[in-house]
Design a protein around this motif. Structure first.
Motif, PDB file in Angstrom:
ATOM      1  N   UNK B   1      34.157  36.703 -19.808  1.00 40.58           N
ATOM      2  CA  UNK B   1      35.077  37.838 -19.843  1.00 40.58           C
ATOM      3  C   UNK B   1      34.722  38.709 -21.050  1.00 40.58           C
ATOM      4  N   UNK B   2      34.213  39.897 -20.767  1.00 44.62           N
ATOM      5  CA  UNK B   2      33.849  40.785 -21.863  1.00 44.62           C
ATOM      6  C   UNK B   2      35.106  41.455 -22.419  1.00 44.62           C
ATOM      7  N   UNK B   3      35.250  41.395 -23.714  1.00 41.90           N
ATOM      8  CA  UNK B   3      36.454  41.888 -24.373  1.00 41.90           C
ATOM      9  C   UNK B   3      36.053  42.767 -25.546  1.00 41.90           C
ATOM     10  N   UNK B   4      36.749  43.860 -25.719  1.00 40.61           N
ATOM     11  CA  UNK B   4      36.465  44.752 -26.837  1.00 40.61           C
ATOM     12  C   UNK B   4      37.722  44.886 -27.689  1.00 40.61           C
ATOM     13  N   UNK B   5      37.576  44.659 -28.981  1.00 39.67           N
ATOM     14  CA  UNK B   5      38.678  44.868 -29.918  1.00 39.67           C
ATOM     15  C   UNK B   5      38.349  46.116 -30.731  1.00 39.67           C
ATOM     16  N   UNK B   6      39.270  47.059 -30.749  1.00 43.09           N
ATOM     17  CA  UNK B   6      39.099  48.245 -31.595  1.00 43.09           C
ATOM     18  C   UNK B   6      40.061  48.122 -32.767  1.00 43.09           C
ATOM     19  N   UNK B   7      39.519  48.126 -33.963  1.00 42.31           N
ATOM     20  CA  UNK B   7      40.332  47.975 -35.169  1.00 42.31           C
ATOM     21  C   UNK B   7      40.295  49.291 -35.926  1.00 42.31           C
ATOM     22  N   UNK B   8      41.474  49.837 -36.196  1.00 41.07           N
ATOM     23  CA  UNK B   8      41.528  51.116 -36.920  1.00 41.07           C
ATOM     24  C   UNK B   8      42.558  51.018 -38.034  1.00 41.07           C
ATOM     25  N   UNK B   9      42.367  51.829 -39.064  1.00 40.90           N
ATOM     26  CA  UNK B   9      43.337  51.888 -40.145  1.00 40.90           C
ATOM     27  C   UNK B   9      44.661  52.426 -39.614  1.00 40.90           C
ATOM     28  N   UNK B  10      45.772  51.895 -40.124  1.00 39.88           N
ATOM     29  CA  UNK B  10      47.080  52.413 -39.729  1.00 39.88           C
ATOM     30  C   UNK B  10      47.201  53.869 -40.171  1.00 39.88           C
ATOM     31  N   UNK B  11      48.014  54.650 -39.447  1.00 40.58           N
ATOM     32  CA  UNK B  11      48.217  56.039 -39.867  1.00 40.58           C
ATOM     33  C   UNK B  11      48.750  56.071 -41.304  1.00 40.58           C
ATOM     34  N   UNK B  12      48.234  56.974 -42.095  1.00 38.58           N
ATOM     35  CA  UNK B  12      48.699  57.106 -43.466  1.00 38.58           C
ATOM     36  C   UNK B  12      47.868  56.343 -44.466  1.00 38.58           C
ATOM     37  N   UNK B  13      47.070  55.387 -43.999  1.00 45.74           N
ATOM     38  CA  UNK B  13      46.203  54.655 -44.924  1.00 45.74           C
ATOM     39  C   UNK B  13      44.966  55.507 -45.209  1.00 45.74           C
ATOM     40  N   UNK B  14      44.667  55.681 -46.472  1.00 46.84           N
ATOM     41  CA  UNK B  14      43.538  56.506 -46.881  1.00 46.84           C
ATOM     42  C   UNK B  14      42.230  55.929 -46.331  1.00 46.84           C
TER      43      UNK B  14
END
Lengths: 87, 87
Positions: B1-14
């Motif tokens: 099962x191919x899975x993609x995790x996208x990790x991004x900074x929370x809004x407001x974090x520099x």
């Protein structure tokens, strides 16, 4: 125009960061992990109508290392879901 | 099962890396770039049927820093296109 660039290592290029994560997941007790590859996601807010050629140029000149990496371009709707590729 | 995790900074974090890329794009002559945020993409090949709870645990324990980052989980088809979220 919200745009997402996904940059990943080309197939066959060694990914030591992915191996380290894979090893850590095993160590934490997560079974069934067969492969892990790590890439970058670049989310940009671009002027409406920015062309595919312009975004390609950004990727080739700055965002991706074309020797070892591939990239994919996605245009996002306001909710952040992909709605296709640029014109 | 191919899975993609996208990790991004929370809004407001520099996002200094995003600012540096934004600055470089301006410097290279690309107009109309309004915002740039950099995140991570983790692509994993998991055993079929791996639950949402298990993938959430991987993210919380290792893949994302929940203090400053959010993550999104996508299940991919064989061609690498998102087909939804895990069960």
């Amino acid at each position: 125009m919200k745009t997402r660039i996904l940059v990943r290592l080309k197939p066959g290029v060694l990914d030591p960061q992915g191996r380290a994560v894979h090893h850590s997941l095993d160590h934490l007790g997560f079974d069934g992990v067969e492969d892990v590859r790590i890439g970058r996601m670049i989310e940009m807010d671009l002027a409406d109508g920015t062309s595919r050629e312009t975004i390609d140029a950004m990727c080739r000149q700055l965002l991706a290392n074309m020797v070892i990496e591939d990239y994919a371009i996605e245009i996002l709707d306001d909710a952040g879901n992909p709605v296709g590729e640029p014109a």
